[in-house]
Design a protein around this motif. Structure first.
Motif, PDB file in Angstrom:
ATOM      1  N   SER A 100       0.829  -1.194   0.000  1.00 14.67           N
ATOM      2  CA  SER A 100       0.000   0.000   0.000  1.00 14.67           C
ATOM      3  C   SER A 100       0.871   1.253   0.000  1.00 14.67           C
ATOM      4  O   SER A 100       1.980   1.241   0.539  1.00 14.67           O
ATOM      5  N   PRO A 101       0.389   2.376  -0.589  1.00 10.39           N
ATOM      6  CA  PRO A 101       1.121   3.646  -0.481  1.00 10.39           C
ATOM      7  C   PRO A 101       1.375   4.053   0.963  1.00 10.39           C
ATOM      8  O   PRO A 101       2.321   4.792   1.241  1.00 10.39           O
ATOM      9  N   LEU A 102       0.546   3.565   1.891  1.00  7.97           N
ATOM     10  CA  LEU A 102       0.753   3.893   3.307  1.00  7.97           C
ATOM     11  C   LEU A 102       2.090   3.370   3.822  1.00  7.97           C
ATOM     12  O   LEU A 102       2.641   3.905   4.795  1.00  7.97           O
ATOM     13  N   ALA A 103       2.610   2.310   3.179  1.00  5.91           N
ATOM     14  CA  ALA A 103       3.869   1.726   3.637  1.00  5.91           C
ATOM     15  C   ALA A 103       5.026   2.721   3.534  1.00  5.91           C
ATOM     16  O   ALA A 103       6.040   2.582   4.235  1.00  5.91           O
ATOM     17  N   LYS A 104       4.868   3.731   2.663  1.00  8.15           N
ATOM     18  CA  LYS A 104       5.938   4.714   2.477  1.00  8.15           C
ATOM     19  C   LYS A 104       5.891   5.829   3.528  1.00  8.15           C
ATOM     20  O   LYS A 104       6.825   6.624   3.643  1.00  8.15           O
ATOM     21  N   VAL A 105       4.796   5.906   4.293  1.00 11.16           N
ATOM     22  CA  VAL A 105       4.628   6.977   5.284  1.00 11.16           C
ATOM     23  C   VAL A 105       5.206   6.475   6.607  1.00 11.16           C
ATOM     24  O   VAL A 105       4.477   6.050   7.519  1.00 11.16           O
TER      25      VAL A 105
END
Length: 799
Positions: free
Chosen positions: A466-471
């Motif tokens: 998920s893009p959340l993994a980069k946050v």
């Protein structure tokens, strides 16, 4: 006086909003009624012309119920999380929250312009943290009760979109959306144990008033199969377990089939002489979705396993084992027995690979085709089962298998556990922390909602995360249990999550202490009538019924089933009879229709367009006819005669009230409108008084609420029509004193004559023979027979 629709509609929409005319009061002394639509996904395109059809139908029901004295809950909300919004946000560099906010504003403006009687104070959005707090709370209850788990599984992965696809979204190994290559990847996914509720979901269908095609769709999706699991010995020394619905046909087994993904293939790799061939076949099968692989018209392909054979447990004969992609690891045991004499797919496979075909249920010519009419019949070529009827043979073989310890009766379901994760940003965060010491740790309930972080990039990652993994500042946290360094779960919930319980939040939408208070839930109870599209008859309906059953089990809701009644509507097609789409150039904008003809005309036409449950093409000509009808109703106002009781239209008034009342309940909106049109024709022919005209206005109100409110006010009423009583009919007054009697000469109708309903036969004949057209027809002829059926027909036979 001309009917100016637009200013009248704006006037009444403002009055309804200011006076909160459609407010639903929890705890009212009135009987409650809960009418529900499927809340819309607020796309950038706004409402399309198909939305008003189901919404108007349920609005008619809701308005009629209010007039019948009910406290009606008819709410609106927004199914706001979803992939299209996220893709648009990526394309335009606009935050999904802003995209959603703007789309909801646009939808709200359009929805209010059509005049739906929603209680706007109960408006919800699944993307509101105050809402998804409780979606997360339900997930935590599922997790704590062992109903949510994470496991590695094979998923369809689009290499272009960088997302997981459903089986139905894969066509010929390519992504249905972009045409990109789809591969199978091993991925750890959150799952919900909906299969634990499979039988309850089936049994519950017997307790609710769903239309039959909805029940059938759900039953087929759940796919209950009764049969047996049977162990076949193999020459490799392992037992290969299969599931079959027809254990009585075991003596007809001439080969077996395994899924390309069956773990025994790797286990037997040293024994299998053609392992490279099987591995290549497995790689090709991996490019197909489960849906494609299980289609009945799918070409029969397969590879025989050289080096390992199966052993039939009832006669000890060796049979070849094939690998074929139509057998799925996700259903049954991933291996089947094949009885080609009595299964079309097995028969075609056997013919393709030149395998034996043994008839075991008498009655067909199995050399020509599979004999599949075997629900009954006698067993042959089956050893100790010979001569038994099918049902007796099933019982006997299961007893045999059980006593020998090589099988047992078994119930299987096609229903799979629910994959409850998306590798995207715009969804509900899953409230789980992953600790290297404690494993999966649920957030404390007091820490909900777990909000989405603000991010600059919503682009999906190349590795499937998920893009959340980069946050990282959002991901990296301390374990709530041991305090060690840990990470948040970065997958989000699927778009089905918020829609699986929204009907409960409507009951108490502003509650910050619970998803809804017990008082509100107990008062509103089940949804009394839920209408929606057939495309949601399986996934959404099953998911929301499952969640409601679970919430019932943990004491949150009083009813096992959330919906007492479910109906479905047909789609509106373009004028060319094709599905509306921008590419076809046949899309109709409802706001353009409202601008030209008025909202009441749009509402009336969408109900008049045809059978509500069937598809219907749009017609610009026909919508003009609905506007003309409303103009005629409006113009009648200037010609209304005095009178407080039904007079010259007495019988027709009661007939029409009954017709409209019944047709609304049966969703026959088109024939209800036709009855009112016929009544208006009669008014123009015979005239009408105030009482008759007022009743017409009341009956028409749920269909055309703006115009009828205006007419009601013009008739001198100070109260809104919204809560005026629904007209009542008297069956006795539907019986007319006279009847139209057809008169036949030698079986051909010559005329009709109005006669007293209770006239005797002789008097009826005397009147008929005195009628000039009948007198002329019998003149100079001999009357040989006179037939009179009182109140029905007269037939005079002459020579």
């Amino acid at each position: 006086m001309r009917y100016e629709s637009n200013p009248i509609e704006k006037k009444w929409q403002k009055i309804w909003e200011e006076k909160k005319a459609f407010h639903a009061e929890t705890g009212s002394d009135k009987p409650k009624y809960y009418a529900l639509i499927e809340f819309p996904y607020p796309s950038g395109q706004g409402l399309h012309i198909g939305h008003p059809r189901p919404y108007t139908a349920m609005d008619i029901v809701a308005r009629k119920r209010r007039m019948q004295g009910y406290n009606v809950l008819f709410p609106i909300g927004w199914d706001a999380f979803g992939l299209p919004t996220e893709n648009y946000a990526i394309k335009t560099h606009t935050h999904p929250a802003k995209v959603t906010h703007d789309n909801i504003e646009h939808f709200t403006e359009q929805t209010k312009a059509i005049g739906f009687s929603f209680d706007w104070d109960r408006e919800i959005s699944t993307a509101d943290p105050d809402y998804y707090k409780w979606t997360q709370w339900i997930f935590l209850q599922l997790y704590k009760n062992g109903m949510a788990y994470k496991q590695n599984m094979t998923v369809n992965w689009c290499t272009s979109c960088k997302i997981v696809l459903a089986n139905e979204e894969v066509v010929d190994g390519c992504c249905e959306r972009c045409g990109g290559e789809v591969i199978h990847k091993e991925k750890s996914q959150w799952m919900l144990r909906i299969t634990k509720y499979a039988q309850r979901l089936l049994d519950g269908l017997d307790t609710v008033d769903f239309i039959e095609r909805v029940k059938l769709a759900e039953r087929n999706w759940i796919g209950r199969s009764e049969g047996a699991e049977v162990d076949f010995d193999t020459t490799a020394g392992d037992k290969l377990r299969i599931f079959t619905t027809r254990p009585d046909t075991l003596f007809g087994v001439t080969y077996m089939v395994m899924s390309p993904e069956h773990p025994y293939l790797n286990q037997w790799a040293d024994r299998i002489e053609n392992m490279d061939e099987i591995l290549n076949y497995r790689a090709e099968a991996a490019k197909k979705s489960d849906f494609e692989r299980s289609e009945l018209n799918h070409d029969k392909t397969g590879i025989e396993i050289r080096g390992v054979r199966g052993i039939n447990p009832v006669n000890g004969k060796e049979v070849p084992i094939f690998v074929s992609d139509y057998v799925l690891m996700s259903y049954g045991t991933g291996a089947i027995m094949a009885v080609p004499a009595h299964d079309t797919r097995d028969w075609e496979f056997a013919k393709a690979f030149n395998l034996p075909i043994i008839e075991v249920v008498a009655g067909g010519n199995v050399e020509e085709a599979a004999f599949t009419d075997v629900a009954t019949g006698k067993l042959i070529n089956s050893g100790f089962l010979d001569g038994l009827e099918v049902e007796d043979a099933k019982a006997a073989i299961i007893k045999f298998l059980t006593e020998k310890g090589i099988g047992e009766s078994k119930v299987n379901y096609k229903l799979r556990d629910w994959v409850f994760a998306r590798q995207r940003y715009w969804g509900e965060p899953i409230p789980i922390v992953i600790c290297p010491h404690c494993g999966f740790v649920p957030l404390k309930e007091e820490d909900l909602p777990l909000r989405l972080p603000d991010v600059e990039s919503y682009e999906p990652t190349d590795n499937g995360e998920s893009p959340l993994a980069k946050v990282r500042d959002w991901v990296e946290v301390k374990c709530p249990v041991c305090g060690a360094d840990a990470e948040r779960e970065t997958d989000t919930m699927p778009n089905w999550a918020g829609s699986s319980w929204y009907f409960l939040r409507y009951m108490d939408p502003n509650n910050s202490e619970a998803l809804a208070s017990p008082d509100a839930i107990n008062y509103w109870g089940q949804v009394d009538w839920y209408n929606g599209g057939m495309e949601h008859a399986t996934l959404h309906m099953l998911y929301s019924r499952f969640w409601n059953m679970f919430l019932h089990d943990i004491g949150v809701v009083p009813n096992d089933e959330p919906y007492a009644k479910r109906t479905a509507h047909g789609m509106i097609l373009g004028e060319n009879g094709e599905k509306m789409s921008k590419s076809r150039g046949n899309v109709i904008d409802p706001m353009v229709v409202i601008g030209e003809y008025g909202a009441d005309t749009l509402r009336l036409y969408e109900m008049f367009i045809g059978d509500f449950e069937k598809t219907a093409p749009w017609s610009t000509t026909a919508i003009k006819g609905c506007r003309r009808f409303l103009d005629r109703v409006w113009a009648l106002y200037d010609n209304v005669e005095a009178g407080d009781e039904y007079d010259k239209n007495l019988h027709l008034m009661h007939e029409t009230i009954k017709k409209v009342t019944d047709d609304i309940e049966n969703m026959k909106f088109n024939t209800a409108i036709a009855a009112m049109m016929a009544l208006v024709n009669e008014f123009y022919e015979k005239g009408c008084n105030r009482a008759e005209y007022q009743t017409l206005v009341q009956m028409l109100n749920p269909f055309a609420p703006h115009m009828t409110e205006e007419l009601w006010e013009m008739l001198g009423h100070s109260d809104m029509l919204v809560y005026e009583p629904w007209p009542q009919y008297d069956e006795a007054k539907m019986v007319r004193d006279t009847v139209e009697m057809p008169v036949q000469i030698n079986g051909r109708v010559k005329c009709t004559i109005e006669m007293a309903r209770d006239i005797d036969k002789d008097a009826a004949l005397e009147i008929a023979l005195a009628e000039p057209r009948i007198a002329q027809a019998v003149e100079g002829k001999t009357v040989v027979k006179k037939i009179v059926v009182p109140g029905k027909i007269i037939n005079i036979v002459v020579k």
